[in-house]
Enzyme design. Structure first.
Site, PDB file in Angstrom:
ATOM      1  N   THR A 286      59.235  25.759 -43.337  1.00 50.18           N
ATOM      2  CA  THR A 286      58.563  25.421 -42.083  1.00 50.18           C
ATOM      3  C   THR A 286      58.750  23.940 -41.783  1.00 50.18           C
ATOM      4  O   THR A 286      58.645  23.100 -42.678  1.00 50.18           O
ATOM      5  CB  THR A 286      57.063  25.760 -42.139  1.00 50.18           C
TER       6      THR A 286
ATOM      7  N   PHE B  57      57.295  20.815 -39.835  1.00 52.83           N
ATOM      8  CA  PHE B  57      56.082  20.259 -39.244  1.00 52.83           C
ATOM      9  C   PHE B  57      56.413  18.939 -38.550  1.00 52.83           C
ATOM     10  O   PHE B  57      57.334  18.223 -38.974  1.00 52.83           O
ATOM     11  CB  PHE B  57      55.026  19.985 -40.320  1.00 52.83           C
TER      12      PHE B  57
END
Length: 366
Positions: free
Chosen positions: A260, A262
Site C-alpha cells: 500500500t 500512503f
C-alpha cells in the site's frame, strides 16, 4: 574454559564502551538539533519536519552502510533517532485512519518514528479536516494498494483541499489472523472489506462457512476480536501486540505481493531530494486528442508519468479530471518548463505537491 570466559567478558566490556560512545554521540546530536531549532526560530521559524532533509540523511546512511548492517533495521534505528531529536523542537501531531494498530498507524510510525503524538481518526477522509483545522500537524492517508487499486474517496479529497503532499510511504501489507482462541474455536471473523478480498482463498480453505463481518478498519476488527472469545480479526502484527491477540494464521494473503502506498499531507510541500515525484490534478477540454496533447508535452520535456487516474469532475456531468504522478520535482527545469504548457492546454492544473519517492519496500514485521 577460563580463557574463553575472560575473552567473552572482554568482548562484552568492549560492547559496553561502544554503547557508552553511542549514547554520548546521541547527546551531542540532540544538542546540535537544539541549536538548529534556535537558529530556525530566530530566522522566521522553518518547519520542524523537513522531509527532504530526512530523506537525504537516510539515503546517505544506506549508501555508506552498503548492506553491512541489516538495511531495514538501519532505517528504523535512524528514523527513531531523527524522530526523538525532532521532538526536542516540537512534538508533532499526526493523524491517521484508526484505531491504533491499523496499517495507517504502521505507516505513520515507520515514517515519523514513535516520538510524535498519534491521532487516530474514524474516517480516512476526516484526516484532511484534522490537518486543515490545525488539530493535527500532518496526516497519513492510503492512496492505492497493489492488488485493490486506488482509494477513490481519498483521491477525491485532493480536489478540494489546500493541503500539500509532503512525502510518501510504501508499506508491505502483511495480513494475519488474530484471535484469543485457537483456529478451531473461531466462529466469526472481523475485518475491513479489502483484507477479506485479499485473503479470500485462505479463508475458503481454512475457515469455510465462518461468518465474515465487515468493519471500518483492521484495528477496529482487532479491538472487537479482543473482546470476544470465539472471534478473530484479519489485521497487522502491530494490532496483535496492541490488543493482546495471538497470531493463529500468519501472512494469510492470497498474493505475497501486497503493498500500500500512503501519502503524508500537510501545510507545505517538500524541497528537492534528488529522487522526487510531483502529483497534479488536470482538467482537460472535452475534445478529440486533448489527453494526447498533454502526453506530448510530457514526452517533449522527457518527463515520465508513473500514474494517471481519471475521476468525474464535480462541475459538469460526463467531464473528467485526472490525478497524475510525474517523476521529478516542481523545481526541476524540465517540470518548470512543462507546467505552463499544460496550463495552456488544460482547463485547470492543480499542483498537489512535490516530494521524495519512497525507498523500495522491504520485508516488514509490522
Amino acid at each position: 574454559m577460563g580463557e574463553s570466559l575472560l575473552e567473552l567478558e572482554n568482548l562484552r566490556d568492549q560492547l559496553d564502551e561502544i554503547d557508552n560512545r553511542i549514547l554520548l554521540l546521541l547527546h551531542n546530536r540532540a544538542e546540535i538539533v537544539r541549536s538548529v531549532g534556535q537558529l530556525k526560530s530566530a530566522n522566521g521559524g522553518e518547519n520542524v519536519y523537513v522531509p527532504h532533509r530526512e530523506t537525504k540523511i537516510l539515503a546517505r546512511l544506506r549508501e555508506k552502510n552498503r548492506n553491512f548492517f541489516p538495511a531495514d533495521a538501519l532505517d528504523t534505528i535512524f528514523a527513531e533517532i531523527i524522530s526523538a531529536c525532532r521532538s526536542l523542537e516540537q512534538r508533532l501531531e499526526v493523524a491517521f485512519l484508526g484505531p491504533e494498530g491499523s496499517f495507517g498507524h504502521a505507516a505513520a510510525l515507520r515514517h515519523f518514528g514513535s516520538s510524535v503524538n498519534f491521532n487516530p481518526i474514524a474516517d480516512q477522509t476526516d484526516v484532511f479536516s484534522e490537518v486543515e483545522s490545525g488539530r493535527a500537524d500532518y496526516g497519513v492517508v492510503a492512496i492505492e494498494n497493489s492488488s485493490r487499486g486506488t482509494v477513490r474517496d481519498v483521491l477525491e479529497m485532493f480536489a478540494g483541499t489546500t493541503l500539500q503532499i509532503c512525502a510518501e510511504v510504501i508499506l508491505p501489507i502483511d495480513q494475519n489472523l488474530l484471535s484469543k482462541s485457537p483456529k478451531e474455536r473461531i466462529t466469526k471473523v472481523y475485518s475491513h472489506p479489502q483484507p477479506f478480498a485479499q485473503c479470500r482463498e485462505w479463508l475458503r480453505q481454512n475457515l469455510k462457512g465462518i461468518r465474515q463481518i465487515e468493519v471500518a478498519s483492521t484495528s477496529e476488527a482487532a479491538q472487537l476480536a479482543a473482546a470476544e472469545e470465539d472471534a478473530a480479526a484479519i489485521a497487522s502484527k502491530l494490532a496483535a501486540e496492541i490488543y493482546g491477540l495471538q497470531i493463529v494464521g500468519e501472512s494469510i494473503m492470497d498474493s505475497s505481493c501486497n503493498i500500500t502506498r500512503f501519502l503524508v499531507i500537510g501545510p507545505h510541500t517538500a524541497m528537492r531530494s534528488g529522487q522526487d515525484r510531483t502529483s497534479i490534478f488536470i482538467a482537460i477540454q472535452d475534445r478529440v486528442g486533448a489527453l494526447y496533447q498533454v502526453l506530448t508535452v510530457l514526452q517533449k520535456h522527457q518527463i515520465n508519468m508513473s500514474k494517471i487516474e481519471s475521476m468525474p469532475a464535480q462541475t459538469k456531468p460526463w467531464e473528467y479530471v485526472f490525478f497524475v504522478d510525474l517523476d521529478g520535482h516542481v523545481d526541476d527545469s524540465n517540470v518548470q518548463a512543462a507546467l505552463p504548457e499544460l496550463e495552456k492546454l488544460c482547463l485547470h492544473v492543480k499542483l498537489l505537491g512535490s516530494y521524495a519517492r519512497s525507498a523500495s519496500p522491504q520485508d516488514s514485521s509490522i
